[in-house]
Write a protein that holds these residues in place. Structure first.
Motif, short mmCIF file in Angstrom:
data_model
loop_
_atom_site.label_atom_id
_atom_site.label_comp_id
_atom_site.label_asym_id
_atom_site.label_seq_id
_atom_site.Cartn_x
_atom_site.Cartn_y
_atom_site.Cartn_z
N ALA A 78 24.92 3.24 44.81
CA ALA A 78 26.18 3.78 45.31
C ALA A 78 27.12 4.19 44.19
CB ALA A 78 26.88 2.74 46.20
N PHE A 79 27.00 3.53 43.03
CA PHE A 79 27.88 3.83 41.90
C PHE A 79 27.15 4.46 40.71
CE2 PHE A 79 29.94 0.41 44.25
CZ PHE A 79 31.21 0.92 44.41
N TYR A 80 25.83 4.28 40.64
CA TYR A 80 25.08 4.77 39.49
C TYR A 80 23.93 5.69 39.91
CZ TYR A 80 27.60 0.99 37.13
OH TYR A 80 28.58 0.17 36.64
N GLY A 81 24.04 6.28 41.08
CA GLY A 81 22.97 7.12 41.60
C GLY A 81 23.04 8.57 41.16
N GLU A 82 24.16 8.99 40.57
CA GLU A 82 24.31 10.38 40.13
C GLU A 82 24.85 10.39 38.71
OE1 GLU A 82 25.81 13.34 43.22
OE2 GLU A 82 26.70 11.46 43.92
N ASN A 83 24.45 11.41 37.93
CA ASN A 83 25.02 11.45 36.60
C ASN A 83 26.39 12.11 36.62
OD1 ASN A 83 24.68 14.29 36.26
ND2 ASN A 83 22.63 14.00 35.42
N ILE A 84 27.19 11.78 35.63
CA ILE A 84 28.57 12.25 35.58
C ILE A 84 28.62 13.77 35.50
CG2 ILE A 84 30.68 12.20 34.18
CD1 ILE A 84 29.94 9.33 33.43
N CYS A 144 33.74 23.03 28.76
CA CYS A 144 32.81 21.90 28.64
C CYS A 144 32.87 21.28 27.25
CB CYS A 144 31.40 22.38 28.94
SG CYS A 144 30.16 21.06 28.86
N LEU A 145 32.75 19.96 27.19
CA LEU A 145 32.84 19.21 25.93
C LEU A 145 31.46 18.83 25.38
CD1 LEU A 145 35.75 16.82 26.98
CD2 LEU A 145 35.93 18.89 25.59
N TYR A 146 30.41 19.47 25.88
CA TYR A 146 29.05 19.11 25.49
C TYR A 146 28.83 19.23 23.99
CZ TYR A 146 23.92 19.17 25.40
OH TYR A 146 22.60 18.89 25.13
N LYS A 147 29.36 20.29 23.37
CA LYS A 147 29.17 20.48 21.93
C LYS A 147 29.96 19.48 21.10
CE LYS A 147 28.92 24.69 20.28
NZ LYS A 147 29.21 26.11 19.98
N LEU A 148 30.91 18.81 21.71
CA LEU A 148 31.69 17.79 21.02
C LEU A 148 31.14 16.38 21.27
CD1 LEU A 148 35.27 19.23 21.66
CD2 LEU A 148 33.92 19.34 19.56
N GLY A 149 29.94 16.33 21.83
CA GLY A 149 29.27 15.04 21.97
C GLY A 149 29.25 14.44 23.36
N CYS A 150 29.71 15.17 24.38
CA CYS A 150 29.75 14.60 25.72
C CYS A 150 28.34 14.26 26.21
CB CYS A 150 30.42 15.57 26.69
SG CYS A 150 30.61 14.90 28.36
N LYS A 151 28.15 13.02 26.65
CA LYS A 151 26.83 12.55 27.10
C LYS A 151 26.72 12.54 28.63
CE LYS A 151 25.80 11.43 22.78
NZ LYS A 151 27.09 11.62 22.12
N ALA A 152 27.63 13.23 29.31
CA ALA A 152 27.62 13.23 30.78
C ALA A 152 26.29 13.65 31.39
CB ALA A 152 28.74 14.11 31.32
N PRO A 153 25.55 14.63 30.81
CA PRO A 153 24.28 15.01 31.42
C PRO A 153 23.24 13.89 31.43
CG PRO A 153 25.05 16.76 29.97
CD PRO A 153 25.91 15.56 29.71
N GLU A 154 23.45 12.87 30.60
CA GLU A 154 22.47 11.80 30.47
C GLU A 154 23.01 10.45 30.94
OE1 GLU A 154 20.50 13.35 26.32
OE2 GLU A 154 22.54 12.59 26.31
N THR A 155 24.19 10.44 31.54
CA THR A 155 24.86 9.19 31.88
C THR A 155 25.08 9.08 33.38
OG1 THR A 155 25.99 9.22 29.75
CG2 THR A 155 26.88 7.75 31.44
N TYR A 156 24.68 7.96 33.95
CA TYR A 156 24.80 7.72 35.39
C TYR A 156 25.92 6.73 35.65
CZ TYR A 156 20.57 10.39 35.94
OH TYR A 156 19.67 11.42 35.92
N ASN A 157 26.96 7.21 36.33
CA ASN A 157 28.12 6.39 36.65
C ASN A 157 29.00 7.18 37.63
OD1 ASN A 157 29.93 4.24 36.57
ND2 ASN A 157 29.82 4.05 34.34
N ALA A 158 29.99 6.51 38.21
CA ALA A 158 30.85 7.14 39.21
C ALA A 158 32.22 7.50 38.65
CB ALA A 158 31.02 6.20 40.42
N CYS A 159 32.32 7.60 37.32
CA CYS A 159 33.62 7.88 36.69
C CYS A 159 34.28 9.14 37.23
CB CYS A 159 33.45 8.00 35.18
SG CYS A 159 32.77 6.54 34.38
N ALA A 160 33.50 10.21 37.43
CA ALA A 160 34.08 11.48 37.86
C ALA A 160 34.60 11.43 39.29
CB ALA A 160 33.04 12.60 37.73
#
Length: 354
Positions: free
Chosen positions: A223-229, A258-274
């Motif tokens: 419910a909280f870690y089923g999707e990546n950020i 997008c902050l991907y070039k600045l190190g954002c790990k959202a594509p690889e991180t599973y959490n409900a932060c967003a």
């Protein structure tokens, strides 16, 4: 705690209105992805539930997990959940100290044997001399307390995976809860710190259903870690278009690219932060202008620099259901987008020179 008292009886004594209680149940149903029609059933089940004894152990940690749960506005779901449990031991929050504190833990374990919840934050040093409480090593205290627990919740990345203390060179021999305890149900709520709603939602599910929710392969609630950020991030359209901030104060950053070039790990991180965000839904790191650092993934401290575009190795995360893109695919797509972005800039410059 009054012996045999139900949650409904206790909340009534505390002056919690039926309306406030149903509002809480509605929020919990939403978090657990239950249909709206289930709110009444959820409320009935919680009202009849008995307040479980909870023992909270803190080992090699920074107290951030406790801070995350307790630093909230009132009234709040976090506040209500403390009414739903009997927090019988927590050496940061309890008034007792020394021998009296340890007596409270022993009493709670004895009187609620096989029924209490054990919450743990912080990693456990395998070298016993590194950390002790009342002369008891963290390792021995965990084993002793876990023996009579109905279930264990590992709160925060340190308890779930070992966290910062386990990062190389790991001088204390830090270990996670599940590396030590193998004969009890364990649920991981990672994060540095974790979302308060992930903790309270899990406890509410346990009280309502009498069991833990569906977990991913890393022992985290789906419910909280089923999707990546990344998939729920409002900056995702800019990623898809190849629009990236190059520095934290350039035009792209100011436009919310997008902050991907600045190190954002959202594509690889599973959490409900967003979705859930922090501080009563005010914001989350990416919304505040800083990329996700992947703190809910195993060994994130040793996966390369926080500002590296692609982390070294693979997080090896994700829900137990199929994930559309692998880490390798994400990295490949990111590289292609970066190349396309560079080509676009070159063409733009050539056009400008002409």
């Amino acid at each position: 705690m009054t012996t045999g008292e139900t949650l409904g009886e206790f909340l009534g004594r505390q002056g919690v209105s039926r309306r406030a209680f149903l509002k809480f149940c509605s929020a919990m149903a939403s978090m657990m992805a239950l249909p709206a029609a289930s709110v009444s059933a959820l409320a009935d089940a919680l009202e009849q539930a008995r307040r479980p004894s909870v023992i909270w152990l803190s080992f090699q940690e920074c107290t951030g997990c406790t801070e995350a749960l307790t630093r909230s506005n009132t009234p709040s779901i976090e506040g209500l959940i403390f009414d739903f449990i009997s927090l019988d031991y927590h050496h940061t929050l309890q008034a007792a100290s020394g021998a009296a504190a340890e007596a409270a833990r022993e009493e709670a374990m004895h009187e609620n044997a096989g029924q209490y919840l054990l919450l743990v934050d912080g990693s456990i040093p395998s070298v016993k001399a590194y950390s002790t409480i009342a002369g008891i090593s963290n390792l021995d205290m965990l084993k002793d307390s876990a023996a009579g627990a109905a279930a264990i919740i590992a709160i925060g990345t340190c308890a779930a995976y070992g966290g910062l203390p386990k990062a190389a060179p790991n001088p204390t021999g830090a270990m996670s809860v599940e590396e030590i305890i193998t004969d009890r149900p364990i649920v991981n709520i990672p994060g540095c710190p974790p979302l308060p709603l992930a903790i309270t939602g899990l406890i509410a599910h346990y009280l309502t259903m009498g069991s833990m929710p569906e977990l991913d392969r890393l022992g985290r609630p789906l419910a909280f870690y089923g999707e990546n950020i990344h998939d729920r991030c409002y900056r995702r359209p800019f990623y898809d278009r190849g629009l990236f901030a190059e520095t934290f104060d350039d035009e792209g950053a100011r436009r919310g690219w997008c902050l991907y070039k600045l190190g954002c790990k959202a594509p690889e991180t599973y959490n409900a932060c967003a979705q859930v965000k922090w501080n009563q839904g005010t914001s989350f790191p990416i919304q505040s202008g800083h990329g996700c650092i992947g703190c809910s993934e195993p060994n994130f401290w040793d996966k390369g620099g926080i500002y590296d575009s692609v982390a070294m190795g693979q997080f090896g995360s994700g829900p137990k259901i199929a994930v559309a893109a692998s880490v390798g695919a994400v990295a490949g797509a990111g590289a292609a987008l970066l190349a396309r972005d560079k080509k676009h800039k070159t063409e733009t410059k050539m056009h400008s020179d002409e």
